[in-house]
Design a protein around this motif. Structure first.
Motif, PDB file in Angstrom:
ATOM      1  N   ALA A   1     -33.851 -22.266  73.778  1.00 58.16           N
ATOM      2  CA  ALA A   1     -32.551 -22.070  74.426  1.00 58.16           C
ATOM      3  C   ALA A   1     -31.460 -21.941  73.382  1.00 58.16           C
ATOM      4  CB  ALA A   1     -32.237 -23.239  75.362  1.00 58.16           C
ATOM      5  N   THR A   2     -30.427 -21.217  73.715  1.00 56.59           N
ATOM      6  CA  THR A   2     -29.233 -21.201  72.879  1.00 56.59           C
ATOM      7  C   THR A   2     -28.447 -22.479  73.170  1.00 56.59           C
ATOM      8  OG1 THR A   2     -27.891 -20.085  74.550  1.00 56.59           O
ATOM      9  CG2 THR A   2     -29.126 -18.682  73.004  1.00 56.59           C
ATOM     10  N   LEU A   3     -27.462 -22.779  72.347  1.00 55.97           N
ATOM     11  CA  LEU A   3     -26.638 -23.960  72.579  1.00 55.97           C
ATOM     12  C   LEU A   3     -25.941 -23.863  73.934  1.00 55.97           C
ATOM     13  CD1 LEU A   3     -25.375 -26.606  71.652  1.00 55.97           C
ATOM     14  CD2 LEU A   3     -23.619 -25.276  70.462  1.00 55.97           C
ATOM     15  N   GLY A   4     -25.441 -22.670  74.253  1.00 54.20           N
ATOM     16  CA  GLY A   4     -24.769 -22.486  75.533  1.00 54.20           C
ATOM     17  C   GLY A   4     -25.683 -22.748  76.716  1.00 54.20           C
TER      18      GLY A   4
ATOM     19  N   VAL B   1     -26.279 -26.529  76.999  1.00 57.54           N
ATOM     20  CA  VAL B   1     -25.104 -27.202  77.546  1.00 57.54           C
ATOM     21  C   VAL B   1     -24.972 -26.915  79.040  1.00 57.54           C
ATOM     22  CG1 VAL B   1     -22.579 -27.182  77.519  1.00 57.54           C
ATOM     23  CG2 VAL B   1     -23.846 -27.346  75.381  1.00 57.54           C
ATOM     24  N   ARG B   2     -25.232 -25.685  79.444  1.00 57.68           N
ATOM     25  CA  ARG B   2     -25.162 -25.356  80.866  1.00 57.68           C
ATOM     26  C   ARG B   2     -26.192 -26.168  81.651  1.00 57.68           C
ATOM     27  NH1 ARG B   2     -24.908 -19.304  83.189  1.00 57.68           N
ATOM     28  NH2 ARG B   2     -22.755 -19.673  82.559  1.00 57.68           N
ATOM     29  N   GLU B   3     -27.400 -26.322  81.098  1.00 60.12           N
ATOM     30  CA  GLU B   3     -28.437 -27.099  81.770  1.00 60.12           C
ATOM     31  C   GLU B   3     -28.030 -28.566  81.889  1.00 60.12           C
ATOM     32  OE1 GLU B   3     -32.928 -28.727  80.738  1.00 60.12           O
ATOM     33  OE2 GLU B   3     -32.255 -26.851  79.846  1.00 60.12           O
ATOM     34  N   TRP B   4     -27.398 -29.076  80.843  1.00 59.58           N
ATOM     35  CA  TRP B   4     -27.087 -30.503  80.807  1.00 59.58           C
ATOM     36  C   TRP B   4     -25.806 -30.849  81.555  1.00 59.58           C
ATOM     37  CZ3 TRP B   4     -26.308 -35.547  79.845  1.00 59.58           C
ATOM     38  CH2 TRP B   4     -27.441 -36.300  79.530  1.00 59.58           C
TER      39      TRP B   4
ATOM     40  N   PRO C   1     -34.258 -19.945  81.765  1.00 56.91           N
ATOM     41  CA  PRO C   1     -35.279 -20.396  80.810  1.00 56.91           C
ATOM     42  C   PRO C   1     -36.488 -19.472  80.695  1.00 56.91           C
ATOM     43  CG  PRO C   1     -34.473 -22.249  82.081  1.00 56.91           C
ATOM     44  CD  PRO C   1     -33.872 -21.021  82.693  1.00 56.91           C
ATOM     45  N   THR C   2     -36.948 -18.895  81.820  1.00 57.71           N
ATOM     46  CA  THR C   2     -38.127 -18.026  81.778  1.00 57.71           C
ATOM     47  C   THR C   2     -37.839 -16.745  81.009  1.00 57.71           C
ATOM     48  OG1 THR C   2     -38.932 -18.884  83.892  1.00 57.71           O
ATOM     49  CG2 THR C   2     -39.790 -16.753  83.181  1.00 57.71           C
TER      50      THR C   2
END
Length: 555
Positions: A462-465, A468-471, A499-500
């Protein structure tokens, strides 16, 4: 002194007795001048794990420190309102010109903005199965509210990445560069064991296009530490950093002598870690509202010495002193977030800064048009004669545009040096020779790693963005927008995928362009590109990525 004060002596191991440098060809070990920065007079060769265990016991038993092993910091807790000044207030324009020496066109801000402050750390849930269900040992994550939060996660930690991006702390720095450090411990008979001897090596098994070097440290109790550091910017995607033929110098050290009383040396430990190699040019602004970044999270490794523990400990001490000052001021300014700018100021006047300034040009000199040999010649001349006292500072990037593009985004500065698989041929490595060398999984078994397999994979593609969106659910609210057209804007251009789709994109690029480099690069076999017999949505062209997180190690 320590034994009297704390009830047990510090495990300081074996005092260093001698130091030398060798250049290794395929068959020879040639002595070469030893750089003065690598002098080990007064140093001790220690077991870091033993030393940190001792420090932990002292902290808990004598100073009331509480340590919570097994709980990972998964997110930062931010204030609800914008209650703090931008950490760049008073530093804008100054950091790039006077500290990192990469230059800056910025001047003092005439209208400092307000930002949210860090108010603590959120830990992850534990006791979750791999399928996402709660198990009998489930414990929800906790919120640790704190007046001061010091981030000491090591190289490229998740919380540090969030803080760096949110407050744009690399606005006047280069991005980080990395290296892989690999280490084996061998038990050696006394005949060829020389307690306290420190040997550093250049050359074999690396070619003249790959940055790196090795070491042999003769520790106490018959132990010998043998290691290799390789820059993560290697060109050939077929390289396997941990699979190399034993050099005759090491072969002699690790084979039994002819004495009837001899025994066969044995490998008893194996480990690997990531090193931060960017040096002074890559050090970010160190404080943010409510906390600061210390140790390897900020990148204080002195790559000329191949040492960083002393720098991490010193910046931890400076950070602690800064936290104490901030908490003292709190009684007068109770509503304001802690300000640790005094820690940043103290760093600029410390021996850590002086050491990094002296060797700042060595690592980037290897990525100039002069190549590896030119870098070696420049570094030798600089270390012996110039000692960093030059009016110039070499950069890791060629332009400010490239610098901004690689601060928080992909490709990183290291990745852009790796070439397409079509430009190289697979490297033929020799078969393993136990006990001199063993297959990867046998080596991993020596780490003593014991992760629970039935738990969610903690490593993400994942990218940082996306993380962060997931969290947090709302990326813009956490990371903030671009500031003055700076580096934040470059990273915001990355497309956010589910994610996929992200995993599929990763597999396509790594398999198609780099022949599955990640599967060879990891010294713990964490990543594998395997046949995708079910043609899953996250696969590409018959291949998919498998993450064996249970073998992930940190030493």
């Amino acid at each position: 002194m320590y034994a009297e004060q704390y009830g047990s002596a510090a495990p300081l191991g074996q005092p260093a007795t001698s130091s030398k440098m060798l250049y290794l060809t395929e068959q020879q070990a040639i002595p070469i001048p030893h750089p003065p920065q690598m002098n080990n007079d007064g140093n001790h060769i220690i077991s870091l794990s033993a030393f940190t265990r001792w420090l932990a016991s002292v902290a808990e038993e004598h100073y009331g420190v509480e340590i919570y092993p097994g709980f990972a910091g998964a997110g930062l807790l931010f204030s609800e309102q914008e209650d703090a000044e931008d950490p760049w207030t008073g530093w804008e324009g100054k950091w790039g010109k006077e500290v990192t020496k990469i230059g800056s066109n910025a001047g003092p801000s005439t209208n400092p903005k307000k930002v949210k402050s860090v108010r603590g750390v959120i830990t992850n849930d534990v006791g979750i199965s791999r399928s996402g269900c709660m198990k009998s040992n489930f414990e929800p994550g906790m919120i640790f509210r704190s007046k001061v939060t010091l981030l000491a996660e090591g190289a490229h930690g998740s919380l540090s990445k969030i803080a760096l991006k949110k407050y744009d702390l690399r606005k006047e720095s280069e991005g980080p560069t990395y290296g892989f450090g690999l280490k084996e411990m061998a038990l050696r008979e006394m005949g060829r064991y020389k307690p306290g001897e420190v040997v550093h090596t250049l050359g074999f098994p690396l070619d003249n296009q790959t940055y790196g070097g090795g070491w042999v440290y003769h520790m106490d109790k018959g132990l010998v530490s043998i290691g290799l550091v390789i820059g993560a910017d290697w060109k050939n995607p077929y390289r396997i950093p941990y699979q190399n033929e034993a050099h005759p110098y090491l072969r002699k050290l690790l084979t039994p002598s002819s004495s009837p009383d001899t025994f066969t040396p044995s490998r008893i430990a194996y480990g690997a870690r990531v090193l931060v190699e960017g040096g002074l040019q890559s050090v970010p602004l160190l404080h943010f509202p409510g906390g600061a970044i210390i140790g390897d999270s900020a990148g204080f490794v002195n790559i000329a010495k191949i040492k960083g523990v002393h720098s991490s400990m010193k910046t931890g001490m400076l950070g602690g002193e800064g936290a104490f000052k901030a908490l003292e001021r709190e009684s007068e300014e109770e509503s304001k977030p802690a300000d640790l700018s005094s820690y940043t100021q103290a760093f600029t006047h410390s021996w850590v800064y002086s050491d990094l300034h002296e060797v700042r040009n060595m690592r980037p000199s290897f990525n100039t048009s002069l190549g590896i040999w030119g870098g070696a010649l420049y570094s030798g001349f600089d270390s012996l004669f110039l000692k960093g006292k030059t009016p110039w500072t070499l950069r890791h990037t060629k332009s400010d545009e490239e610098r901004k593009r690689t601060l928080y985004a992909t490709p990183s500065m290291d990745a852009k040096h790796t070439e397409h698989q079509g430009q190289h041929k697979p490297i033929e490595y020799p078969p393993f020779e136990p006990p001199l060398s063993t297959d990867l999984m046998t080596s991993v078994s020596l780490t003593g790693t014991n992760h629970e397999e039935d738990q969610p994979v903690h490593l993400r593609v994942a990218t940082l963005g996306e993380y962060v969106r997931e969290w947090y659910g709302d990326e813009a609210n956490v990371l903030g927008g671009a500031t003055d057209g700076g580096a934040s804007a470059a990273a915001e251009g990355q497309e956010v995928m589910d994610p996929t789709e992200r995993r599929k994109t990763h597999v396509k690029r790594n398999v198609e362009e780099f022949a599955g480099l990640l599967g060879r690069a990891c010294p713990a076999g964490v990543y594998e590109y395997v046949d995708d017999e079910a043609s899953s949505a996250e696969g590409w062209n018959g291949k998919k990525l498998v993450i064996n997180s249970q073998t992930a190690t940190l030493l």
